[in-house]
Design a protein around this motif. Structure first.
Motif, mmCIF file in Angstrom:
data_model
loop_
_atom_site.group_PDB
_atom_site.id
_atom_site.type_symbol
_atom_site.label_atom_id
_atom_site.label_comp_id
_atom_site.label_asym_id
_atom_site.label_seq_id
_atom_site.Cartn_x
_atom_site.Cartn_y
_atom_site.Cartn_z
ATOM 1 N N LYS A 1 -14.463 -26.086 -6.741
ATOM 2 C CA LYS A 1 -14.667 -27.299 -7.538
ATOM 3 C C LYS A 1 -14.803 -28.536 -6.649
ATOM 4 C CE LYS A 1 -12.177 -25.580 -11.574
ATOM 5 N NZ LYS A 1 -10.952 -25.678 -12.361
ATOM 6 N N ALA A 2 -13.977 -28.622 -5.612
ATOM 7 C CA ALA A 2 -14.043 -29.770 -4.710
ATOM 8 C C ALA A 2 -15.368 -29.806 -3.971
ATOM 9 C CB ALA A 2 -12.882 -29.730 -3.713
ATOM 10 N N ARG A 3 -15.785 -28.664 -3.430
ATOM 11 C CA ARG A 3 -17.069 -28.596 -2.720
ATOM 12 C C ARG A 3 -18.214 -28.996 -3.639
ATOM 13 N NH1 ARG A 3 -16.135 -22.677 -0.064
ATOM 14 N NH2 ARG A 3 -15.170 -23.325 1.893
ATOM 15 N N ARG A 4 -18.201 -28.436 -4.856
ATOM 16 C CA ARG A 4 -19.275 -28.726 -5.810
ATOM 17 C C ARG A 4 -19.314 -30.219 -6.142
ATOM 18 N NH1 ARG A 4 -18.753 -25.736 -11.327
ATOM 19 N NH2 ARG A 4 -17.075 -27.244 -11.444
ATOM 20 N N ALA A 5 -18.149 -30.812 -6.362
ATOM 21 C CA ALA A 5 -18.097 -32.238 -6.695
ATOM 22 C C ALA A 5 -18.594 -33.098 -5.540
ATOM 23 C CB ALA A 5 -16.669 -32.638 -7.071
ATOM 24 N N ILE A 6 -18.140 -32.785 -4.333
ATOM 25 C CA ILE A 6 -18.540 -33.590 -3.176
ATOM 26 C C ILE A 6 -20.022 -33.416 -2.881
ATOM 27 C CG2 ILE A 6 -18.270 -33.833 -0.672
ATOM 28 C CD1 ILE A 6 -15.263 -33.427 -1.099
ATOM 29 N N ARG A 7 -20.492 -32.173 -2.887
ATOM 30 C CA ARG A 7 -21.926 -31.947 -2.640
ATOM 31 C C ARG A 7 -22.781 -32.631 -3.706
ATOM 32 N NH1 ARG A 7 -23.315 -28.284 1.262
ATOM 33 N NH2 ARG A 7 -21.649 -26.930 2.005
ATOM 34 N N GLY A 8 -22.320 -32.563 -4.951
ATOM 35 C CA GLY A 8 -23.068 -33.225 -6.029
ATOM 36 C C GLY A 8 -23.173 -34.722 -5.817
ATOM 37 N N ARG A 9 -22.053 -35.336 -5.426
ATOM 38 C CA ARG A 9 -22.076 -36.779 -5.170
ATOM 39 C C ARG A 9 -22.963 -37.120 -3.979
ATOM 40 N NH1 ARG A 9 -18.591 -40.600 -6.733
ATOM 41 N NH2 ARG A 9 -20.228 -41.845 -5.779
ATOM 42 N N ILE A 10 -22.875 -36.314 -2.921
ATOM 43 C CA ILE A 10 -23.708 -36.583 -1.739
ATOM 44 C C ILE A 10 -25.176 -36.392 -2.082
ATOM 45 C CG2 ILE A 10 -24.314 -35.709 0.560
ATOM 46 C CD1 ILE A 10 -21.315 -35.341 1.043
ATOM 47 N N LEU A 11 -25.496 -35.359 -2.846
ATOM 48 C CA LEU A 11 -26.884 -35.102 -3.232
ATOM 49 C C LEU A 11 -27.455 -36.272 -4.027
ATOM 50 C CD1 LEU A 11 -29.143 -33.027 -3.055
ATOM 51 C CD2 LEU A 11 -28.303 -32.026 -5.177
#
Length: 198
Positions: free
Chosen positions: A178-188
């Protein structure tokens, strides 16, 4: 991958800990010097505030000195230190009857944690990414921040993080996902040019 810090995985020699437990003051000083940055990092991730993290760190170090004789070498010292820090932060929160802050107050301080184990060239390359990560990291729920810091930034295994946090390894993997997905989503969305660095 986000990549962990090489130095975050270091351990102090069991002989030094045993000497400290036996009353050797120079060995105890080595243990405290080893413990300080690890406790400080955990305190910062837990509290989100550098001043409160420093107060918590001092409390944990005092507890460490008083309770070092209860440490058993069957567990990693870093895991024991993280558990002490987590418990002290929880106790402090209960005493104040409020939840921990949801975000580090100073993203640049967290960014320094993210690159702290790298050499100068790699630090320069990762600085911009680390600052972006810090901003997005601060938006994560507390448990996701803890798991992301331990596994992604410090290089702990899921089992080690689970042991330190008192949860199952499968839960660690779920929080990490969940953390990876959230961070990658924000960076994307906000900083797509940085995706190549991750």
């Amino acid at each position: 991958a986000f990549g962990g810090s090489v130095n975050a995985r270091s351990e102090i020699g069991a002989d030094i800990v045993a000497r400290a437990q036996a009353g050797d003051e120079s060995a105890l000083a080595e243990v405290v010097n080893f413990a300080y940055p690890k406790v400080r990092r955990g305190a910062l991730v837990r509290t989100g505030d550098p001043d409160e993290a420093e107060d918590l760190t001092q409390d944990v170090l005092v507890h460490l000195i008083r309770k070092l004789d209860t440490y058993r070498a069957s567990a990693r010292l870093t895991t024991w230190l993280y558990t002490l820090t987590r418990n002290a932060a929880t106790d402090r929160t209960r005493r104040r009857s409020r939840r921990p802050e949801s975000a580090p107050a100073h993203p640049d301080e967290f960014a320094a944690l993210a690159v702290s184990g790298d050499g100068p060239q790699r630090q320069a390359e990762r600085a911009e990414v680390a600052l972006a990560l810090a901003a997005f990291f601060s938006e994560l729920p507390a448990r996701q921040r803890e798991v992301f810091d331990l596994v992604e930034l410090q290089g702990w295994s899921a089992a080690e993080a689970a042991d330190a946090l008192g949860i199952e390894p499968v839960s660690v993997r779920a929080y990490l996902f969940k953390a990876r997905r959230a961070i990658r989503g924000r960076i994307l969305i906000d900083r797509p040019e940085l995706m190549e660095e991750l």
